[in-house]
Design an enzyme around this catalytic site. Structure first.
Site, short mmCIF file in Angstrom:
data_model
loop_
_atom_site.label_atom_id
_atom_site.label_comp_id
_atom_site.label_asym_id
_atom_site.label_seq_id
_atom_site.Cartn_x
_atom_site.Cartn_y
_atom_site.Cartn_z
N ASP A 175 0.81 -1.21 0.00
CA ASP A 175 0.00 0.00 0.00
C ASP A 175 0.85 1.27 0.00
O ASP A 175 2.06 1.23 0.14
CB ASP A 175 -0.94 0.01 1.21
CG ASP A 175 -0.27 -0.52 2.48
OD1 ASP A 175 0.94 -0.30 2.65
OD2 ASP A 175 -0.96 -1.15 3.30
N ASN B 29 -7.78 -3.73 14.51
CA ASN B 29 -9.15 -4.04 14.09
C ASN B 29 -9.19 -5.17 13.06
O ASN B 29 -10.23 -5.46 12.48
CB ASN B 29 -9.85 -2.79 13.54
CG ASN B 29 -9.17 -2.24 12.28
OD1 ASN B 29 -8.17 -2.78 11.81
ND2 ASN B 29 -9.73 -1.17 11.74
N HIS C 185 -7.36 -5.27 10.18
CA HIS C 185 -7.06 -4.91 8.78
C HIS C 185 -5.70 -5.47 8.38
O HIS C 185 -4.78 -5.56 9.18
CB HIS C 185 -7.16 -3.41 8.54
CG HIS C 185 -6.03 -2.58 9.07
ND1 HIS C 185 -6.17 -1.71 10.12
CD2 HIS C 185 -4.73 -2.48 8.69
CE1 HIS C 185 -5.02 -1.11 10.36
NE2 HIS C 185 -4.12 -1.57 9.51
N GLU D 2 -9.84 -2.43 5.48
CA GLU D 2 -10.49 -2.19 6.76
C GLU D 2 -11.77 -3.02 6.91
O GLU D 2 -12.35 -3.48 5.92
CB GLU D 2 -10.84 -0.70 6.89
CG GLU D 2 -9.66 0.25 6.78
CD GLU D 2 -8.90 0.41 8.09
OE1 GLU D 2 -9.10 -0.40 9.01
OE2 GLU D 2 -8.09 1.34 8.18
#
Length: 243
Positions: free
Chosen positions: A67, A136, A138, A143
Site C-alpha cells: 500500500d 481491528n 485490517h 479495513e
C-alpha cells in the site's frame, strides 16, 4: 495455518527474516510482497545483516508493496516508498527498478490500481506476502466492512487506523485519510503468506485471527482459508491463544 511463538519481538523478527530468506535462497528471482509499519523494522534489519554476511542475495528479487498513502510523494518521509528505501532497499543489493510501491500521486487512481494488479500478474504472482495486522484486523489497508475488495483500490482509513498511524506524523491532522491498497484477492493469491505481530496490544486480534469466525468485519480472518500461512508472534501477542 502454522503458528510460531517466539519469546520476544527481537526473536520474532529474527525468525521471520529466516523464513523470508529461505524463500529467496530457494528461488533467487522470488517476488516478495512487502509491508511497512513498526512491526517489520527489526525483521528488515536482520535481512540487511544477512545480506551483508552473504546469507541472502537480493540481486534478482522483485518486490511489490501492499500500500501507499494517497497524496504523499515517494520522497515524503512518511510515505511507504521512503520507509522501504530507508529501512531496507538502501542497504541491500536489490535493484530499485524492481521494487514497486503504489504511486500515491497518481492522477488516475483507478488506472494506477489496475496497472498494479497487472504488474503482479505479469511477474507470475507473489511468492511470499509479508503482512502485519491492525488492531481491528485490517491487513494492508483493507479495513473492516460489509464487503471487501478483491483488487487493488483506493480506500478510506478508519478513525482507529488514523489514530494508530498518527504517532509517525507531527500531528494527527497530517495523517492522510485515504490510501491505495492491494485487495484481499491479491493478498490471497500469494503462494505463501507470512504474518507477524508482537505485543500485548495485538493479543486480542491474533486470537480472533486464529480462533475466531471468518468475517469481513475482521478482514484478516480470511487468511484461515489460505493453504500456506505462517504466523510468527511473540509470547505477548500469543497470550490469549487457547491452544
Amino acid at each position: 495455518m502454522r503458528i510460531i511463538i517466539e519469546k520476544d519481538y527481537e526473536a520474532m523478527s529474527k525468525k521471520s527474516a529466516e523464513i523470508l530468506a529461505e524463500v529467496v535462497n530457494e528461488k533467487p528471482e522470488a517476488v516478495l510482497g512487502l509491508a511497512t509499519g513498526g512491526t517489520p523494522v527489526s525483521m528488515y534489519r536482520n535481512l540487511i545483516d544477512m545480506n551483508k554476511e552473504g546469507k541472502i542475495d537480493f540481486s534478482k528479487v522483485t518486490s511489490v508493496n501492499l500500500d501507499e498513502y494517497k497524496g504523499l510523494s515517494g520522497d515524503h518521509d512518511q510515505s511507504y516508498r521512503y520507509f522501504m528505501n530507508n529501512n531496507l532497499f538502501n542497504h541491500i543489493n536489490i535493484d530499485k527498478k524492481n521494487t514497486y510501491v503504489p504511486n500515491g500521486l497518481a492522477e488516475d487512481i483507478e488506472k494506477e490500481c489496475s496497472e498494479y494488479d497487472k504488474r503482479i500478474e505479469n511477474l507470475g504472482g507473489i511468492d511470499l506476502q509479508l503482512l502485519g495486522i491492525g488492531n481491528n484486523g485490517h491487513i494492508g489497508f483493507n479495513e473492516p466492512d460489509d464487503f471487501l475488495h478483491m483488487s487493488t483500490h483506493l480506500t478510506g482509513l478508519t478513525e482507529g487506523t488514523i489514530e494508530a498511524n498518527a504517532r509517525f506524523f507531527d500531528k494527527k491532522e497530517d495523517v492522510p485519510t485515504e490510501a491505495i491498497t492491494m485487495g484481499l484477492g491479491g493478498i490471497m493469491k500469494a503462494k505463501k503468506i507470512l504474518l507477524i505481530a508482537s505485543g500485548e496490544n495485538k493479543a486480542e486480534i491474533i486470537s480472533k485471527l486464529v480462533e475466531g469466525k471468518i468475517t469481513t468485519q475482521v478482514p484478516a480472518t480470511l487468511l484461515q482459508v489460505h493453504p500456506n500461512v505462517t504466523i510468527v508472534v511473540d509470547e505477548a501477542a500469543a497470550s490469549l491463544l487457547k491452544k
